[in-house]
Design an enzyme around this catalytic site. Structure first.
Site, PDB file in Angstrom:
ATOM      1  N   LEU A 525      38.142  48.757  43.766  1.00  0.00           N
ATOM      2  CA  LEU A 525      39.559  48.383  43.810  1.00  0.00           C
ATOM      3  C   LEU A 525      40.190  48.340  42.429  1.00  0.00           C
ATOM      4  O   LEU A 525      41.385  48.579  42.274  1.00  0.00           O
ATOM      5  CB  LEU A 525      39.719  47.009  44.474  1.00  0.00           C
ATOM      6  CG  LEU A 525      39.320  46.900  45.946  1.00  0.00           C
ATOM      7  CD1 LEU A 525      39.428  45.456  46.411  1.00  0.00           C
ATOM      8  CD2 LEU A 525      40.191  47.803  46.808  1.00  0.00           C
ATOM      9  N   GLY A 526      39.405  48.002  41.422  1.00  0.00           N
ATOM     10  CA  GLY A 526      39.950  47.885  40.074  1.00  0.00           C
ATOM     11  C   GLY A 526      38.887  47.428  39.103  1.00  0.00           C
ATOM     12  O   GLY A 526      37.768  47.081  39.480  1.00  0.00           O
ATOM     13  N   ASP A 644      46.533  33.557  31.613  1.00  0.00           N
ATOM     14  CA  ASP A 644      46.539  35.022  31.700  1.00  0.00           C
ATOM     15  C   ASP A 644      47.342  35.494  32.911  1.00  0.00           C
ATOM     16  O   ASP A 644      46.908  36.371  33.658  1.00  0.00           O
ATOM     17  CB  ASP A 644      45.107  35.560  31.774  1.00  0.00           C
ATOM     18  CG  ASP A 644      45.034  37.049  31.413  1.00  0.00           C
ATOM     19  OD1 ASP A 644      45.955  37.529  30.725  1.00  0.00           O
ATOM     20  OD2 ASP A 644      44.066  37.715  31.825  1.00  0.00           O
TER      21      ASP A 644
END
Length: 843
Positions: A525-526, A644
């Site tokens: 997915l990433g 973040d």
């Protein structure tokens, strides 16, 4: 001889005429011979000038509405709208009395709204009147009430206004939200009172129930915090043959408070504070995961103060064990042993409970708990019972005749609930008690014997053992980190050096390899700084996201520890849900709920996918991220700074609901702690606040800065890392700031927003969001708002918004950012978690 004019006589007649006109037409009334027109700008004002009625058009809309707002309050706050779903298309509109009705006519003299009163004597003159409580009345010449606005609320409940049922006519007064903050038309959310034997309120999205107030217990609705008794507010609930209604009264003069259902579906108690000249939110619902309707299913209850949140009542077990282990309790629980219904069944008492959904209940207010228990045992359909009224030690009886659901346990408040159990379950309890007594005696003897043996062994020791303790500054191996998290197959997790246990299921490495097709690239997915995320499917068909931490990253292990410790404690609809973890054969993995629409950046900055993000979806995403961040900063059990927040760390579910993810860099703050200092700056350039990037100082205001950047990216469809002028010296913040100063800030809006809205383009709403974004990215942390203020500004068009000051990092590119751009990663994934900065100013 010429006569002299009698000036005194003329003046006297003139004075009489003026007085007659002044008293014959009161400013708070509208007679049968009068009218209100948009062009005349005339309004009706209540006697004490508290409320005002007239035509208005929200923001820069061309549509016109008849409404009521506070006149005494400087911020325009609407409390009622007549023609919310039939606006006037131009500034040619008239309100007047026609027959026995109030009617709004458009420019063609066609009626667009009416009070729709039928019958009565049309020859009897009528008049309309605006009262100091905000009620707009229509009466006949005999002072008989024909119609009142209080019977037709929009999104606001005022003092003395009733919400609920008129039993004689079958008419139900409900609150319905505005469609957006700038659009008064009927939105998707409603608050209504359901009539049953034990009435309660629901907040609904269309026909789906989102939240339940719990029944009226004699003092308040059991799960509504706003009904706590205060000396200036009197609450009233009436349940009779004539009506089932809720209302409140304010005993303090010059105090203005309202119950308001906003366009995001939050029911808020707002009170005007004269000192700050603003509306303050005293409470809101729904607030946490446990407020979500039947989140733990039948015979399950929710506890927001422990983990997991869902528990089965004693004598019950999860219907779906695997889903339950993965923190999905919606399937609920089932009995371990069936009821016998032969008089041998008994009850277990649950304390401090929100009572279950009252759709199927029997209520008798004349009997007490003892008789209530007997009646429950006589009825084979009875599943639980409780007091109907908690006042004076409790009285009355309510019996549930079906599965009980939507319960929660409170640290304080709530009431006792008695749940029916089979005799075998009660027998198990008796046997367990006997075993405990016998075991206690045996354990005492064993401990005494062990002490004697240990003492003898110690005396036999001939040498001392020196244990080498590693330096705390040494980098620990991945294997040693396994000892930091104790995870058993029963799903208990504990933080190192603490006796706190966190329910977190442990999944086998083999099971995850199977689920992800052996971590195939097709399932990828990433990829981030600490590892790769894969899509997986468990044997029961449940889809998951598996975050596999890189073995080569020394900080990946720290992130793993942080993420397990933090996310396991967090439960909110706008935060990603951690389902479990894997610590096996040197591997460390986190298992999350799978979100079908992936990350926000994959939509926002993709030319094809971004076309699906119209303004309403973007505005909902902005609000969702703000709610999640507010929960982290204010409403969770521990205050958490994310550090973040960025587009790639916001995931979207199938309904495009945003969920904040990736808590590997987050930090826990004490309730009294406002900021901290670090020598290891972590985060993503472009989203980091100036004080954090340059000095290592981070606080809630650091997250606010990141939120502001993200908000402006959502509005513009542009990354903050790009350059947006010919000299390549302005990033997104500088680009927006320049357009703001020049007064043409709408030029920064993503054209897709404009195309998707056409004639309904909510200019005012978008301008407010741009202004809020600029407030969040101001250079000085103390100038930025807190997230609670951001939520108020986003949710109310009447809240005054300060003028923003210059943003931080709005010009040029820092050397550090230039260095980081050489990474092979995409810009939005280029974090600085591998960089350590020396901070001269130690704090």
């Amino acid at each position: 001889m010429r006569s002299v004019p009698n000036y005194h006589h003329s003046f006297f007649i003139f004075l009489i005429l003026i007085l007659f006109l002044a008293f014959s037409v009161s400013p708070n009334t509208l007679s049968a011979t009068e009218s209100l027109t948009i062009s005349s700008n005339k309004t009706i004002i209540s006697p004490s000038q508290i409320f005002e009625l007239g035509f208005f058009n929200p923001a820069s809309s061309s549509r016109w509405y008849l409404g009521i707002w506070y006149k005494i309050i400087p911020i325009r706050t609407y409390v009622w709208v007549a023609n919310r779903d039939n606006p006037l298309s131009s500034s040619n509109g008239t309100l007047k009395i026609s027959g026995n009705n109030l009617v709004i006519f458009d420019q063609s003299d066609r009626p667009v709204w009416s009070t729709n009163i039928t019958g009565g004597d049309v020859r009897s003159p009528v008049a309309a009147e605006l009262l100091d409580n905000g009620n707009f009345l229509l009466r006949d010449s005999n002072n008989r009430l024909l119609w009142q606005s209080f019977d037709f609320p929009t999104d606001t409940l005022l003092a003395e206004m009733k919400l609920g049922w008129d039993q004689k006519t079958g008419f139900n007064r409900i609150l319905r939200s505005w469609k957006t903050t700038d659009d008064p038309s009927s939105g998707e959310f409603s608050t209504k009172l359901e009539t049953s034997e034990f009435p309660e309120f629901y907040i609904c999205s269309k026909e789906s129930i989102l939240y339940r107030s719990g029944p009226w217990n004699g003092m308040r609705f059991s799960s509504v915090p706003g009904t706590i008794q205060v000396d200036y507010m009197v609450y009233n609930f009436t349940a009779s043959k004539e009506e089932v209604t809720y209302s409140y009264r304010i005993n303090k003069t010059n105090l203005y408070s309202r119950l308001y259902l906003n366009s995001a579906g939050l029911l808020q108690r707002l009170t005007w504070f004269e000192t700050t000249q603003s509306w303050k939110q005293l409470w809101y619902s729904p607030k946490d995961l446990c407020d979500n309707y039947k989140v733990c299913g039948n015979f399950g209850y929710c506890d927001s103060n422990s983990l997991p949140n869902c528990y089965c009542i004693k004598g019950f077990k999860p219907v779906n064990e695997q889903a339950w282990d993965l923190r999905d309790g919606s399937a609920g629980c089932m009995r371990k042993t069936r009821l016998s219904c032969d008089g041998r069944d008994g009850f277990t008492r649950l304390k401090r409970m929100k009572l279950p959904d009252t759709t199927a209940t029997i209520v008798d207010r004349e009997i007490g708990l003892k008789v209530c228990k007997e009646r429950c045992l006589e009825d084979c359909n009875c599943t639980a019972f409780a007091n109907a009224d908690i006042r004076n030690g409790g009285s009355g009886c309510v019996i549930w005749t079906r599965e009980i659901l939507d319960m929660r346990n409170y640290a304080k408040g709530g009431q006792d609930l008695y749940v029916r159990l089979a005799a075998a379950e009660l027998e198990d309890k008796r046997i367990k008690n006997e075993k405990i007594i016998g075991s206690s005696i045996g354990v005492s003897i064993l401990l005494l014997l062990s002490f004697v043996i240990f003492h003898f062994w110690k005396r036999k020791q001939k040498r001392s053992i020196t244990i080498q303790t590693p330096n705390v500054d040494q980098v620990r191996s991945q294997d040693s980190l396994i000892n930091d998290v104790v995870v058993s197959r029963r799903g208990y997790t504990s933080k190192e050096k603490k006796s706190e246990y966190l329910e977190l299921p442990l999944l086998e490495l083999e099971a995850l390899a199977t689920a992800t097709n052996n971590f195939s690239n097709d399932n990828k997915l990433g990829q981030g700084g600490f590892g790769i995320v894969y899509k997986g499917r468990l044997l029961d068909g449940k889809e998951i996201a598996v975050k596999r931490l890189s073995k080569m990253s020394s900080q990946g292990t720290d992130e793993f520890m942080n993420e397990v410790r933090l996310i396991a404690k967090l439960q909110h609809i706008n935060l990603v849900r951690l389902l479990g973890c894997c610590v096996d054969k040197g591997e460390k993995m986190l298992i999350y709920e799978y979100l079908e629409n992936l990350s926000l950046d994959s939509h926002l900055f993709d030319q094809t996918r971004s076309s699906n993000l119209n303004w309403q979806k973007r505005f909902d995403i902005i609000n969702g991220i703000a709610r999640g961040l507010l929960y982290l900063h204010q409403d969770s059990r521990c205050r958490i700074i994310h550090r973040d927040l960025k587009a790639s760390n916001v995931l979207l579910d199938k309904n495009m609901t945003p969920k904040i993810s990736d808590f590997g860099m987050a930090r826990i703050f004490g309730r009294e702690e406002t900021e901290a200092n670090t020598r290891r700056v972590v985060g993503t350039y472009g989203y980091m606040s100036p004080e954090y990037a340059m000095d290592g100082i981070f606080s809630m205001k650091s997250d606010v800065f990141s939120f502001g950047v993200l908000l402006l990216e959502i509005i513009s469809g542009k990354r903050n890392k790009g350059f947006y002028n010919s000299n390549r010296d302005l990033n997104l913040l500088g680009f927006v700031w320049r357009h703001w100063k020049e007064g043409n800030e709408l030029e920064i809006v993503d054209p897709i927003n404009i195309d998707s809205l056409s004639s309904k383009f909510p200019t005012h709403e978008i301008l407010r969001c741009i202004q809020i974004g600029l407030l969040c990215v101001q250079e000085r942390a103390e100038d930025r708002p807190v997230m609670s203020s951001v939520m108020v500004m986003l949710g109310s068009e009447t809240t005054a918004i300060p003028q923003p000051k210059r943003p931080g990092f709005c010009i040029g590119r820092s050397p550090l950012e230039a260095d980081s751009s050489s990474s092979t990663q995409r810009d939005d994934e280029c974090t600085v978690n591998q960089i350590t900065l020396s901070v001269i100013d130690a704090r």
